[in-house]
Write a protein that holds these residues in place. Sequence first.
Motif: not given
Length: 570
Positions: A537-539, A541-547
């Motif tokens: 995770i990058r506090p 900032r915008r984070n990208q999560i993929t399922f």
Amino acid sequence: MQDWFGLPGDSSIRGYLPGKEEFKAHPEWFALRRDGTRDENMVCMSSTGMIAHFVARVKAEARAGKAYSAFAPDDGMPRCYCGGCQKLANGFDGYGSNDRDPLVEASMSNEWFHFVDAVLDEVNKEFPDHKIATNGYANRDIPPELPFFNRRRNLVVMFANICACTLHAYDDPHCWQMRRQGQMLQQWSRLCDKVWLYDYNYTMLVSKFTITPMVHRLRRNIPLLKQWGALGFHDQDEADWMLTGIPTRLVRAALEWDTRTDVDALLADFYARWFGRAAAPMKAYYDALESAFANCSVHGHEEVVLNSIYTPTVVGELRSAIEQAERRAQADSEKSHVNLERRMFDYLRDYVAMEAAKRECRFVSAAGFAEGLLQRQKELNAISPFFGYEPYPTYGPDWEAKRMHELAAKTDGPQGKLVALLPEAARAHPDPSDDGRYERWQDPGFDDSRWQKLLTTRGWDTQGFTDAQGHSYRGLMWYRLTVDVPADVGGKSIWLFAPAVVNEAWVWVNGQYAGHRAHSMPWFRPESVELDITPMIRPGRRNQITFRVLNNVDVFGASGIYERMFLYGH
């Protein structure tokens, strides 16, 4: 039916099996498990020794004057993996089975009915009228493909196909599940002239006990059963009339007694006698509910499908009708009967509010609504023991209240604090050929701008991935979401929590592989995914999560991600 032919209930086979000494002396008589051990509670269906034992046991009952013997295996998916039984097997998928590990759930009808038929053939040489009753249930519900099957016509089959949709009728062209169940019943009736149906007089096999009336279904199904040659029925009962309302109970009883019953006349008489001056709005109330279920595009037998049925429009129609009925009721009996319906409506209204709170991750509020449902059940039960009664409370309001409190503890309690809600909608794309992981759909820079949006608060079944016959897409679906993580989470471990994902999931965070949730059948809840994603995770900032989600079962009604996801820290 039980008095005529016996009830071949789950585990009734145990009353016929040899004892422990025979198990030690003849382990080959018993089912071979996948791990190489023998199952003392299940037969090897190709074993001539076990067949001979059952022949002797059944003949003893015939000599004692019994007209029938009744037995069936344990509940679940029992089978024998020995070479002889696998040679008998036809390799067909079971109804509602998954193809992740198809052998476990493959049909066992050929093996089981070979065994029963062999016993019956031998018994009938000495006792030509003796019958054996067994069940066509679980991995034995599909009719077998056996030559010269049931030659003496002394087999009795209790058919119980519990995976099928419970919302539609056998002849509904938009519900393949019920059409297929009807086709199976018709084939069973061709193979056997003594078939009866083990059915349920409640709608949702897993329920939060909201009202689900089924007059539209029963008035079509019960006459068809008689037309197809079924002998009758044995209904598993939840003696809680709030699950369907009184009209469904009345119609079921009337049609099971006489399939030629004039249902419209029966209901008109009921509404007039029971509700008096409030008859018209109460009929409108039940008509609105019946229409919502009859015309719904979802399919299933668990309450996960209900959010698509209890829409704001439907709830508004119900509220208007019940308020009009309250204004019209004058006699004490009319007021009492309408008040009962009002309490059932209030229960439904609070269930809908609970589901809305869950979608917004207001878990304390959702738990409060769930506990309120339990209180409303008690109040209804105090009016009549036929309301608010839970003999089979599976994943009911008590379970939901406990689960909501557990989620609240992660988001604002001793187990953690909410970091961020993931968006309710994700960019999503089906992957029937498994291209995504090779084309790197999980990478942050991948262009998903042409992907469609899917809500993560309901399965993909109701979002354009079900055909006109009710077949939902089976396969892989990718979900991509972005979420802003606050900068002030330093020192906390950050966890991703997805409360409900069917059936299997792989997760990446900012392109880094975060973990895998193993395949699990949807009946075994909760289907959650919980991963420590702190290193990825990058506090600030915008984070990208993929399922990447696999669902290979199309009889549940909620495919993929169907509850709101969030990040929490502790």
